[in-house]
Write an enzyme that holds these catalytic residues in place. Sequence first.
Site, PDB file in Angstrom:
ATOM      1  N   ASP A  33       0.852  -1.190   0.000  1.00  8.26           N
ATOM      2  CA  ASP A  33       0.000   0.000   0.000  1.00  8.26           C
ATOM      3  C   ASP A  33       0.890   1.242   0.000  1.00  8.26           C
ATOM      4  O   ASP A  33       1.638   1.472   0.952  1.00  8.26           O
ATOM      5  CB  ASP A  33      -0.889  -0.044   1.262  1.00  8.26           C
ATOM      6  N   ASP A  34       0.822   2.007  -1.079  1.00  8.81           N
ATOM      7  CA  ASP A  34       1.600   3.256  -1.193  1.00  8.81           C
ATOM      8  C   ASP A  34       3.113   2.996  -1.220  1.00  8.81           C
ATOM      9  O   ASP A  34       3.890   3.811  -0.728  1.00  8.81           O
ATOM     10  CB  ASP A  34       1.296   4.235  -0.033  1.00  8.81           C
ATOM     11  N   CYS A  73      -5.876   4.429  -3.303  1.00  9.73           N
ATOM     12  CA  CYS A  73      -6.182   3.083  -2.795  1.00  9.73           C
ATOM     13  C   CYS A  73      -7.457   2.403  -3.295  1.00  9.73           C
ATOM     14  O   CYS A  73      -7.417   1.408  -4.010  1.00  9.73           O
ATOM     15  CB  CYS A  73      -6.259   3.128  -1.285  1.00  9.73           C
ATOM     16  N   LYS A 133      -5.818  -5.521   4.122  1.00 11.82           N
ATOM     17  CA  LYS A 133      -6.706  -4.374   3.904  1.00 11.82           C
ATOM     18  C   LYS A 133      -7.703  -4.665   2.790  1.00 11.82           C
ATOM     19  O   LYS A 133      -7.333  -5.180   1.742  1.00 11.82           O
ATOM     20  CB  LYS A 133      -5.839  -3.162   3.553  1.00 11.82           C
ATOM     21  N   HIS A 135     -10.994  -2.306   1.965  1.00 16.47           N
ATOM     22  CA  HIS A 135     -11.278  -0.971   1.407  1.00 16.47           C
ATOM     23  C   HIS A 135     -12.220  -1.007   0.200  1.00 16.47           C
ATOM     24  O   HIS A 135     -12.144  -0.158  -0.684  1.00 16.47           O
ATOM     25  CB  HIS A 135      -9.967  -0.256   1.014  1.00 16.47           C
ATOM     26  N   HIS A 234       1.778   2.119   4.098  1.00 15.44           N
ATOM     27  CA  HIS A 234       0.822   3.229   4.245  1.00 15.44           C
ATOM     28  C   HIS A 234       0.897   3.778   5.669  1.00 15.44           C
ATOM     29  O   HIS A 234       1.158   3.034   6.608  1.00 15.44           O
ATOM     30  CB  HIS A 234      -0.578   2.667   3.962  1.00 15.44           C
ATOM     31  N   ASP A 292      -0.469  -0.716  -4.735  1.00 17.42           N
ATOM     32  CA  ASP A 292      -1.778  -0.245  -5.232  1.00 17.42           C
ATOM     33  C   ASP A 292      -1.719   1.137  -5.853  1.00 17.42           C
ATOM     34  O   ASP A 292      -2.636   1.546  -6.561  1.00 17.42           O
ATOM     35  CB  ASP A 292      -2.826  -0.288  -4.108  1.00 17.42           C
ATOM     36  N   ASN A 293      -0.654   1.882  -5.571  1.00 20.24           N
ATOM     37  CA  ASN A 293      -0.434   3.196  -6.183  1.00 20.24           C
ATOM     38  C   ASN A 293       0.976   3.630  -5.812  1.00 20.24           C
ATOM     39  O   ASN A 293       1.678   2.930  -5.080  1.00 20.24           O
ATOM     40  CB  ASN A 293      -1.485   4.232  -5.722  1.00 20.24           C
ATOM     41  N   LYS A 310       1.808   9.402  -5.075  1.00 19.29           N
ATOM     42  CA  LYS A 310       0.415   8.997  -4.833  1.00 19.29           C
ATOM     43  C   LYS A 310      -0.571  10.126  -5.147  1.00 19.29           C
ATOM     44  O   LYS A 310      -0.373  11.262  -4.728  1.00 19.29           O
ATOM     45  CB  LYS A 310       0.258   8.585  -3.366  1.00 19.29           C
TER      46      LYS A 310
HETATM   47 CA    CA Z   1      -2.671   3.030  -1.457  1.00 21.26          CA
END
Ligand code: CA
Length: 482
Positions: A33-34, A73, A133, A135, A234, A292-293, A310
């Site tokens: 994540d990130d 995300c 996660k 989301h 993240h 994811d990004n 991001k």
């Molecule tokens: Ca993310």
Amino acid sequence: MKYLLALIGLVMCCNADVLAQSDRPNIVIILCDDLGYADVGFNGAKDIVTPQLDRLAAAGTVFTSAYVAHPFCGPSRMGLMSGRYPHAFGAPFNLPNAGLGIESYNRQGIDQSETLISTVLQDAGYATAAIGKWHMGIEKPFHPNHRGFDDFYGFLGGGHKYFPADYQGVYERQTRSGKPSINDYVSPLQRNGEDVKETEYMTDALSREAARFVKQASASERPFFLYLAYNAPHSPLEAKDEDLALFENITDVKRRTYAAMVYAVDRGVGKLVDTLTETNAIDNTLIVFFSDNGGKLGLGADNGPLREGKGSTFEGGYRVPMFFHWPDNVPSGVRFDHPVTALDFYPTFAGLAHAKIPDGKQLDGKDIWQNVVAGSNPRAGETIFAMRHRDGFSDVGIRHDQWKACRAYNAPWKLFDLASDIGETRDLSAKYPDMLRQMVAEAERWSHEQPTPKWFDNLKAENKWKTSGMPHFDQTFRVQGD
Ligand code: CA
């Protein structure tokens, strides 16, 4: 005749068994994540060390032009799972955190009309697990157990605190005190809808659960699909002392903490690979690692040499570190430079699993497997989009062969040649106006297929959308000089 039919039945049965055991790989997604483009050893990190990831990457194929469906995300994950741009089902914004006063949006989630890849694989006989996660919605119709996953361990919101002492019991105490809505980051972790008491650091807990699932699943004849979605690195930036101690040479405290968080992921991946090896599953397992990004600048991430991070439609926002690993099936020691997108995973995984995609299912990506094996371009002359709505205007990124068109912050369109300028520093829009117009026109046609968002991540965004007459694509796709 009876014997002949029985014989045919036996042969078909045996073929099915062979298919189940060897022709269909296990599929493991490891999502960070990130995570910044340059924050893994295999993409050039010098201060962060990721030996386990680097070992897998070196034995597999590293993708240098891998995109996700959105620069942040929730929409990115919904794109991955549905195989469609999230805009197509009204999801270009994150689901809001609880406690922001927009409870009706908290009850939304990934569109029920979309059959997710998890369901496709589950229906094809795969054992499936989502760990980490989610989301993509907290209500029952959107819960992972209702969207193709036999097994879920983790949390449903967009982020979470890492140390149990910081969240264990907080939710219950605040609820008892009458607070109507509690931030997701302190919610209890859950297993298949039931709250659990966790004792380990989040990343270690998720790695443990991934190993547990692999042990259980590999004991059966069925192939398995594991979606391991770490929330690291993240925010909040929270790392274990033992991991921080490895990075004392990094003076910036955010970068040091971030590095330690990435290292914890690497340790977990090592544990997962050990389990896959012990269970003799590794040789028949496709591992896909990505983020994811892009990494969030200012919170310790580094997307070098890409521009911005991001949230941006410059490359740093949605071009991510990625590799595939599958011994004797994915080319080893190879870098794959052609553009691919996480939207490609849905049809690619379904193909590998011999799984049926529902009739009429819309997909925005394509099965890239033969191209990955051959090292050939899966989308010569084709386009990958990104569109992020801001307050009163939209940012857009368009990748087409080596070209990248970008409109950001309401500034005029820019055109870059990524083959010679990966950092998007030299605007060529005045030199190649026809190329720019052609790309923007294609993006405009795509944008007009997208419905109004079903939710917004905050009240300001919703109000601004209404008061400014969004999306007014006529302005977004007007090229300077026209
Ligand atoms: Ca993310």
